[in-house]
Every structure is written in C-alpha cells, then in structure tokens.
Enzyme design. Structure first.
Site, PDB file in Angstrom:
ATOM      1  N   GLU A   1       4.158  76.456  28.706  1.00  3.32           N
ATOM      2  CA  GLU A   1       3.417  75.494  27.620  1.00  3.32           C
ATOM      3  C   GLU A   1       4.220  74.630  27.117  1.00  3.32           C
ATOM      4  OE1 GLU A   1       0.244  75.826  26.880  1.00  3.32           O
ATOM      5  OE2 GLU A   1      -0.225  77.267  28.300  1.00  3.32           O
TER       6      GLU A   1
ATOM      7  N   ASP B   1      -6.028  72.427  21.530  1.00  5.26           N
ATOM      8  CA  ASP B   1      -5.251  71.093  21.716  1.00  5.26           C
ATOM      9  C   ASP B   1      -6.454  70.006  22.034  1.00  5.26           C
ATOM     10  OD1 ASP B   1      -6.503  71.525  24.142  1.00  5.26           O
ATOM     11  OD2 ASP B   1      -4.543  71.291  25.373  1.00  5.26           O
TER      12      ASP B   1
ATOM     13  N   TYR C   1      -0.326  75.692  18.952  1.00  2.00           N
ATOM     14  CA  TYR C   1      -1.005  75.731  20.062  1.00  2.00           C
ATOM     15  C   TYR C   1      -0.058  76.633  21.033  1.00  2.00           C
ATOM     16  CZ  TYR C   1      -3.024  74.672  24.594  1.00  2.00           C
ATOM     17  OH  TYR C   1      -3.504  74.701  25.849  1.00  2.00           O
TER      18      TYR C   1
ATOM     19  N   THR D   1       3.388  66.680  28.898  1.00  2.00           N
ATOM     20  CA  THR D   1       3.478  66.430  30.057  1.00  2.00           C
ATOM     21  C   THR D   1       2.319  66.828  30.990  1.00  2.00           C
ATOM     22  OG1 THR D   1       5.884  66.804  29.848  1.00  2.00           O
ATOM     23  CG2 THR D   1       4.951  66.427  32.064  1.00  2.00           C
TER      24      THR D   1
END
Ligand code: SF4
Length: 356
Positions: free
Chosen positions: A35, A133, A115, A41
């Site tokens: 995560e 997200d 998140y 990324t």
C-alpha cells in the site's frame, strides 16, 4: 442504491476475477508495504520493486534493522523517497511495539494516511474501514451519480461516507479490493467498460449516460515552475553530492545547487559543501516534474579551485564525493539523475566561463 445487491454482485465478481497481484494473501507487513508503494506508483511499476523489496526485507524486523542508506537504495526507482524513510521509521516502531490494532493506531505511524490505514486494517486485519482513493472516488461518484466537484472537500466527504456505508461488513478486505479492481480494470477513468461491469444495472451514471463526465473536477492549478541551478563538480573521477535538511530532496544525496535568486552557483556550492569551485561554462538544461512543482534546472559543470580550501559547510548539510562508477548504485533522486544525464549527453560546446 440496492446495497445488498451491490455487495453481492461486486464480491462475486471479485472472487471470480481478482487480479493476481503479489501482495494479495500476504501477511500484514506485505500488505502494508504494497500500500505504501502504491501510494504514488502504478501497479505494473511497483510489482518488480515489491518482489525485490520483500526478498531483501522479508519481515518488519528485517526492515527495522536495516540502515537508512540501504532502505533508500532499495527504494530507488520508486521516487517520493519520504515514503521509504517513513516506512523505515514506522517499521522500527512496529518492531518495538507490535502492529497497530485500530485505525487510529495505524494513522499514528509515520507516512500512514487515511487510505493506507484503511487498506492495511481492512485487508490484513479484517477491520470494517472503507478505502477511498481516486479510483474509489470515481467508482462511487459514478454508481451514485454524484456530480459534485471532487476537488471540493464537501464532495469528497460525501463520497467517503457513501463508500463506508456500502462496505461489506463481513468481508471488508475483499470489498475494498473489489472496488480497487473494478476501478482499475472496468470503471476506468476514460471509456469505462460498462458492458462488462457486474454492477451496471445499479449504476446511476450509466442510467443517465453521464459515466464519461463523472467524476467532475474543476480545472486543477498548473504546477509551480521553479528556476534552479545545480553544479556537477568533478574531481579525480568523483562527483560532489550534498545532503541537506530542507526542500523536496531533504535527506537525499543530490547535486549541490538551489533556486536562481542572484547568488552565483559557485557561492551556493561553497555554502552547502564547504568546497570552493569554479564553473567551467559547460552547461545543459534539464526539467523534472514533481507532483505540484516543476524544476527547470540549469546544470553547470564545475571544478574544484586548486590550492584553496573553502569555508566549512553549515552543520545542517553533509557533503561527500562519490565515484562516477558508483553513482548508478546510489539512492539519488530522479531530479539529480535527470540533471547528470542532461550534462553527460549534451554536445560539448563550452560557453565563456561565468565568474565563479
Ligand atoms: Fe463504472 Fe459503467 Fe460500472 Fe457504472 S456501469 S460502475 S460507470 S463501469
């Protein structure tokens, strides 16, 4: 929204179509690392880094025991190095105190935002917290037909509340991963594949034909451009790097330099490193984009002024010489690599040397 039907269909779809990702089914450490890597990324970029990372630091204890230098070196290529430093600091806390048992406990770890906390707590520990997200915001906005500006806090709060209300309480980890997979593979930003969507008949945007216009976002501000100069100081096959406490590259070994504010580059180098240099006139330009800022860099070659020592560098900065041949293995930030490459690949047409 028929929430029971939404849960039933989406979970059934997920269990039949889940993406085969290397962090799925891992323990809490493996989920947490994934995560953090995925914060900025893409999955395809993160995957090989993740596999190498887990081979080198297979447990939180192994990560906690590593040096920062080694952690940063193994993070190279992922960018946003503060994530690696935070991961390392948090690993030391977990190795000492154990894993957090609550969402608030996760949030208290360095670098763990809402998140990441919800993802780790739900996927690895089965806690009922929705992950929200950009992907999930998009899916929820479309399913609910919410045309609010997602750049506004009020819209995001409303969407987050809806995501939490829809969460499948007995399978929070699968639910969150189902939402992530739906957003990544079906309900994509452009051209959502509504014909392949397991919840299409429940979707307000599809019913209204607005799926291509949601989520709505007011035009974002362009990144701030900053003019900078950096020096590639070479001496006996080595390059001078500096590590300072502030700015976007805080704590990273990078080229000496700074914003163009009227101070000569030679003076900046001397101030940061204590080394007296003279710029040679060989210059190149390089551009590097951060998320909210763009650096336009004038890259100047420089040499050490022989026979003269500089003033000591400020105690906030460290400087060191690194052999050209060792640069590739160094955990240096992408902006520095871009600057080095720009000067290395530039045709050698020197301009008159400016004053040092
Ligand atoms: Fe997204 Fe289309 Fe599915 Fe609605 S029907 S959730 S817009 S893919």
């Amino acid at each position: 929204m028929d929430v029971p039907a939404l849960r039933r269909r989406l979970l059934a779809w997920y269990r039949a179509n889940a993406r085969d990702l290397p962090w799925r089914g891992r323990d809490v450490y493996g989920v947490w690392v994934s995560e953090v890597m995925l914060q900025q990324t893409r999955v395809d970029v993160a995957t090989p880094h993740y596999l190498r990372w887990m081979a080198r630091f297979p447990t939180v204890q192994a990560l906690a025991a590593a040096s920062e230098e080694e952690v940063l070196r193994n993070w190279a290529g992922l960018g946003y190095y503060s994530r690696a430093r935070n991961l390392h600091a948090a690993a030391k806390m977990v190795a000492r105190d154990g894993w957090p048992a609550t969402l608030a406990g996760w949030r208290a770890l360095p670098g763990v935002g809402a998140y990441t906390a919800a993802a780790a707590a739900s996927i690895a520990q089965g806690q009922p917290h929705a992950c929200v997200d950009g992907n999930v915001v998009r899916v929820v906005a479309r399913l609910a037909g919410d045309g609010g500006d997602v750049g506004k806090a009020a819209t995001r709060t409303r969407i987050a509340a809806r995501a939490q209300a829809w969460l499948a309480p007995r399978s929070p980890g699968d639910w969150n991963q189902a939402m992530m997979d739906l957003g990544a593979t079906v309900c994509t930003p452009r051209a959502p594949r509504c014909d392949a969507c397991p919840v299409a008949t429940l979707c307000a945007a599809r019913a209204a034909g607005t799926q291509g216009r949601l989520p709505r976002k007011a035009r974002a501000k362009p990144p701030v451009a900053e003019e900078r100069a950096v020096a590639v100081v070479r001496h006996r096959g080595k390059v001078l790097l500096v590590r300072g406490p502030r700015g976007l590259l805080a704590g990273m070994w990078s080229l000496p330099g700074g914003p163009l504010d009227g101070t000569s580059l030679a003076a900046i180098v001397q101030h940061q490193t204590g080394v007296r240099v003279r710029t040679s006139g060989e210059t190149a330009t390089a551009v590097h984009h951060f998320s909210h800022r763009t650096w336009r860099m004038t890259v100047q070659a420089a040499r050490v002024v022989p026979g003269r020592t500089g003033t000591p560098a400020p105690p906030t900065h460290e400087a060191r010489w690194v052999a050209d041949t060792d640069l590739a293995a160094e955990a240096i930030p992408t902006a520095t690599r871009v600057a080095l490459a720009a000067l290395a690949t530039k045709p050698k047409t020197a301009r008159p040397s400016p004053k040092p």
